[in-house]
Design a protein around this motif. Structure first.
Motif, PDB file in Angstrom:
ATOM      1  N   GLU A 201       0.819  -1.214   0.000  1.00  0.00           N
ATOM      2  CA  GLU A 201       0.000   0.000   0.000  1.00  0.00           C
ATOM      3  C   GLU A 201       0.855   1.267   0.000  1.00  0.00           C
ATOM      4  N   HIS A 202       2.011   1.186   0.662  1.00  0.00           N
ATOM      5  CA  HIS A 202       2.899   2.354   0.726  1.00  0.00           C
ATOM      6  C   HIS A 202       3.843   2.450  -0.464  1.00  0.00           C
ATOM      7  N   GLY A 203       3.784   1.458  -1.364  1.00  0.00           N
ATOM      8  CA  GLY A 203       4.611   1.500  -2.565  1.00  0.00           C
ATOM      9  C   GLY A 203       6.079   1.238  -2.348  1.00  0.00           C
ATOM     10  N   ASN A 204       6.421   0.516  -1.273  1.00  0.00           N
ATOM     11  CA  ASN A 204       7.852   0.266  -1.012  1.00  0.00           C
ATOM     12  C   ASN A 204       8.151  -1.212  -0.755  1.00  0.00           C
ATOM     13  N   HIS A 205       7.353  -2.092  -1.393  1.00  0.00           N
ATOM     14  CA  HIS A 205       7.635  -3.528  -1.229  1.00  0.00           C
ATOM     15  C   HIS A 205       8.828  -3.903  -2.101  1.00  0.00           C
ATOM     16  N   PRO A 206       9.869  -4.508  -1.524  1.00  0.00           N
ATOM     17  CA  PRO A 206      11.096  -4.781  -2.292  1.00  0.00           C
ATOM     18  C   PRO A 206      10.935  -5.859  -3.359  1.00  0.00           C
ATOM     19  N   ASP A 207       9.874  -6.662  -3.264  1.00  0.00           N
ATOM     20  CA  ASP A 207       9.690  -7.756  -4.224  1.00  0.00           C
ATOM     21  C   ASP A 207       8.669  -7.429  -5.304  1.00  0.00           C
ATOM     22  N   PHE A 208       8.271  -6.159  -5.387  1.00  0.00           N
ATOM     23  CA  PHE A 208       7.255  -5.758  -6.361  1.00  0.00           C
ATOM     24  C   PHE A 208       7.776  -4.597  -7.202  1.00  0.00           C
ATOM     25  N   HIS A 209       7.691  -4.757  -8.521  1.00  0.00           N
ATOM     26  CA  HIS A 209       8.221  -3.730  -9.431  1.00  0.00           C
ATOM     27  C   HIS A 209       7.272  -3.549 -10.622  1.00  0.00           C
ATOM     28  N   VAL A 210       7.221  -2.316 -11.113  1.00  0.00           N
ATOM     29  CA  VAL A 210       6.382  -1.985 -12.274  1.00  0.00           C
ATOM     30  C   VAL A 210       7.261  -1.398 -13.367  1.00  0.00           C
ATOM     31  N   ILE A 211       7.103  -1.924 -14.568  1.00  0.00           N
ATOM     32  CA  ILE A 211       7.828  -1.411 -15.735  1.00  0.00           C
ATOM     33  C   ILE A 211       6.809  -0.772 -16.677  1.00  0.00           C
ATOM     34  N   GLU A 212       7.110   0.426 -17.145  1.00  0.00           N
ATOM     35  CA  GLU A 212       6.251   1.069 -18.129  1.00  0.00           C
ATOM     36  C   GLU A 212       7.106   1.715 -19.202  1.00  0.00           C
ATOM     37  N   PRO A 213       6.509   2.044 -20.339  1.00  0.00           N
ATOM     38  CA  PRO A 213       7.306   2.573 -21.448  1.00  0.00           C
ATOM     39  C   PRO A 213       8.160   3.764 -21.061  1.00  0.00           C
ATOM     40  N   ASP A 214       9.382   3.757 -21.525  1.00  0.00           N
ATOM     41  CA  ASP A 214      10.289   4.889 -21.402  1.00  0.00           C
ATOM     42  C   ASP A 214      10.192   5.647 -22.714  1.00  0.00           C
ATOM     43  N   GLY A 215       9.366   6.683 -22.724  1.00  0.00           N
ATOM     44  CA  GLY A 215       9.064   7.342 -23.991  1.00  0.00           C
ATOM     45  C   GLY A 215       7.990   6.546 -24.709  1.00  0.00           C
ATOM     46  N   SER A 216       8.271   6.141 -25.923  1.00  0.00           N
ATOM     47  CA  SER A 216       7.272   5.439 -26.729  1.00  0.00           C
ATOM     48  C   SER A 216       7.394   3.923 -26.659  1.00  0.00           C
ATOM     49  N   SER A 217       8.404   3.415 -25.961  1.00  0.00           N
ATOM     50  CA  SER A 217       8.613   1.962 -25.952  1.00  0.00           C
ATOM     51  C   SER A 217       9.252   1.493 -24.655  1.00  0.00           C
ATOM     52  N   ILE A 218       9.158   0.181 -24.429  1.00  0.00           N
ATOM     53  CA  ILE A 218       9.874  -0.466 -23.326  1.00  0.00           C
ATOM     54  C   ILE A 218      11.153  -1.042 -23.915  1.00  0.00           C
ATOM     55  N   LYS A 219      12.279  -0.644 -23.375  1.00  0.00           N
ATOM     56  CA  LYS A 219      13.572  -0.948 -23.981  1.00  0.00           C
ATOM     57  C   LYS A 219      14.251  -2.117 -23.279  1.00  0.00           C
ATOM     58  N   ILE A 220      15.215  -2.697 -23.969  1.00  0.00           N
ATOM     59  CA  ILE A 220      15.892  -3.879 -23.446  1.00  0.00           C
ATOM     60  C   ILE A 220      16.583  -3.584 -22.118  1.00  0.00           C
ATOM     61  N   GLU A 221      17.080  -2.350 -21.948  1.00  0.00           N
ATOM     62  CA  GLU A 221      17.747  -1.993 -20.693  1.00  0.00           C
ATOM     63  C   GLU A 221      16.793  -2.108 -19.503  1.00  0.00           C
ATOM     64  N   GLN A 222      15.525  -1.806 -19.722  1.00  0.00           N
ATOM     65  CA  GLN A 222      14.539  -1.913 -18.648  1.00  0.00           C
ATOM     66  C   GLN A 222      14.313  -3.372 -18.246  1.00  0.00           C
ATOM     67  N   ILE A 223      14.280  -4.250 -19.226  1.00  0.00           N
ATOM     68  CA  ILE A 223      14.112  -5.672 -18.939  1.00  0.00           C
ATOM     69  C   ILE A 223      15.359  -6.219 -18.254  1.00  0.00           C
ATOM     70  N   ARG A 224      16.509  -5.767 -18.683  1.00  0.00           N
ATOM     71  CA  ARG A 224      17.756  -6.205 -18.043  1.00  0.00           C
ATOM     72  C   ARG A 224      17.834  -5.736 -16.601  1.00  0.00           C
ATOM     73  N   ASP A 225      17.318  -4.545 -16.331  1.00  0.00           N
ATOM     74  CA  ASP A 225      17.307  -4.033 -14.955  1.00  0.00           C
ATOM     75  C   ASP A 225      16.480  -4.939 -14.051  1.00  0.00           C
ATOM     76  N   ILE A 226      15.309  -5.359 -14.537  1.00  0.00           N
ATOM     77  CA  ILE A 226      14.463  -6.217 -13.715  1.00  0.00           C
ATOM     78  C   ILE A 226      15.103  -7.598 -13.551  1.00  0.00           C
TER      79      ILE A 226
END
Length: 324
Positions: A70-95
Motif C-alpha cells: 500500500e505504501h509502494g515500497n515492497h522490495p519484491d514488487f516492481h512496475v515497468i512502463e514505457p520509457d518514452g514510446s517503448s519499453i527498452k531492453i535496458e529496462q528488462i535487463r534491470d528487472i
C-alpha cells in the motif's frame, strides 16, 4: 485496492482468486482488454494477495507485507512502463538484475509490465528468456490493450486473462447511489474509462456547463442558421471552456447516437433521456445518413484536436458540417 473494490470483470477475478485459493499460480499472466477495464487495479490486487502472509484469495490489507504494498515500497514488487514510446531492453535487463537475488521474505518476486505490446523486439526477446528461466521464483503480469501485438512466443508462455469493457449501467447505478445527478451520470459513464475518471469529471463544474452548451448547440445547429457559431464563440471560447472542447465532441457523439436510436425506435438506449422531447424534434430535421455522418465528423474533429489543430477552427468546421 482489493478484488471486492473492482467493479465488474467477474471472470478475471474468479480465475485469479481460484489460483490463489488452490495455490496454483502461473509464472506469467497476460491481461488484455480495452483501456479503462481495470487491468492495473486487478494486477495490483493480485500482487497484494500474492505477498500477503495469510495466503488467501484476498489480501488482508493489515499485515506488514500488505502495508508495504500500500505504501509502494515492497522490495519484491516492481512496475515497468514505457520509457518514452517503448519499453527498452535496458529496462528488462534491470528487472533481471534485481530478480537475480532471492527474496528475503521467501515470497515470489512480482513484476508488472504496462503496455507490454510496446516492448521493442530486443526487449521482447530478453523477456522471453527471463520467462523461460527466471533466476528466482517470480510472477510476471503483462498488461496490454492488444494481445495480438505481443510476441507470439511470449503469449504462448503466459496465462491469458481477458478483460471486457466496463459496463456503463453498473457504473451509472453506483454513481447514482453516491448522489451524483443522473443526467450527468448517464453521459459520463459513456465518456470516462472507469469509475475514478467518472467521479473526477462529475466533480468538475465545467462538465455540467459544457453539457448545457452542447445541448444548446445541438438544437441550434439543426436550424441551418449561424446562431450555433455565435453561441460556440461566446459560451465556449469566451466563456472559459475552450480547454474542454474534446469532451464537447464526445457529448455530441452521444447526442447523434441518441437521434439515431429515436429514428429506429430504441428509446431504451437513449443517453440524454431528459432531453427526449428536444431530441425527437431534432431527429425529424434530417435523415439517418446525415446523423451517421455527423457522428463520424465528431470523431474526426476530436482526432484533429489531438493533432493540435486550432480548437475554435475545429468547432466552427464541425458546426457548419452539422448544419449541412
Amino acid at each position: 485496492m482489493s478484488f471486492q473494490e473492482i467493479v465488474g470483470q467477474d471472470i478475471a477475478k474468479q480465475m485469479l482468486q481460484n489460483g490463489l485459493r488452490n495455490q496454483k499460480i502461473s509464472h506469467a499472466y497476460l491481461f488484455s482488454g480495452p483501456a479503462g477495464s481495470g487491468q492495473m487495479k486487478m494486477a495490483n490486487s493480485f500482487a497484494k494477495a500474492l505477498v500477503c502472509i495469510h495466503k488467501g484469495d484476498e489480501a488482508c490489507g493489515e499485515c506488514i507485507q500488505c502495508r508495504k504494498m500500500e505504501h509502494g515500497n515492497h522490495p519484491d514488487f516492481h512496475v515497468i512502463e514505457p520509457d518514452g514510446s517503448s519499453i527498452k531492453i535496458e529496462q528488462i535487463r534491470d528487472i533481471q538484475r534485481i530478480f537475480s537475488y532471492r527474496s528475503e521474505s521467501g515470497n515470489r518476486k512480482i513484476y508488472i509490465i504496462k503496455d507490454a505490446d510496446k516492448m521493442t523486439i530486443q526487449a521482447s526477446n530478453s523477456l522471453l528468456k527471463f520467462l523461460e528461466e527466471p533466476p528466482a521464483p517470480a510472477v510476471a503480469i503483462l498488461l496490454t490493450e492488444n494481445a495480438q501485438s505481443v510476441l507470439p512466443t511470449i503469449r504462448s508462455r503466459t496465462q491469458p486473462i481477458v478483460f471486457t469493457p466496463p459496463d456503463p449501467q453498473k457504473m451509472a447505478q453506483i454513481l447514482g447511489d453516491e448522489g451524483f445527478p443522473m443526467p450527468l451520470v448517464r453521459c459520463v459513464v459513456h465518456i470516462a474509462s472507469d469509475l475514478e475518471e467518472c467521479r473526477e469529471l462529475l466533480a468538475q463544474n465545467w462538465f455540467a456547463e459544457i453539457r448545457n452548451v452542447m445541448l444548446q448547440l445541438g438544437k441550434e445547429s439543426a436550424g441551418r442558421g449561424s446562431m450555433s457559431l455565435i453561441t460556440a464563440q461566446q459560451k465556449l471560447f469566451k466563456g472559459g471552456l475552450g480547454d474542454h472542447i474534446e469532451h464537447v465532441f464526445d457529448l455530441f457523439h452521444l447526442w447523434f447516437k441518441d437521434i439515431i436510436h429515436i429514428q429506429i425506435g430504441r428509446h431504451e438506449s437513449i443517453v440524454f433521456i431528459d432531453q427526449l422531447e428536444s431530441l425527437s424534434k431534432v431527429a425529424t430535421t434530417r435523415d439517418m445518413q446525415h446523423w451517421i455522418s455527423c457522428m463520424s465528423l465528431a470523431a474526426e474533429c476530436k482526432k484533429m484536436l489531438r493533432s493540435h489543430v486550432n480548437p475554435q477552427l475545429c468547432m466552427e468546421q464541425f458546426l457548419i458540417g452539422v448544419s449541412g
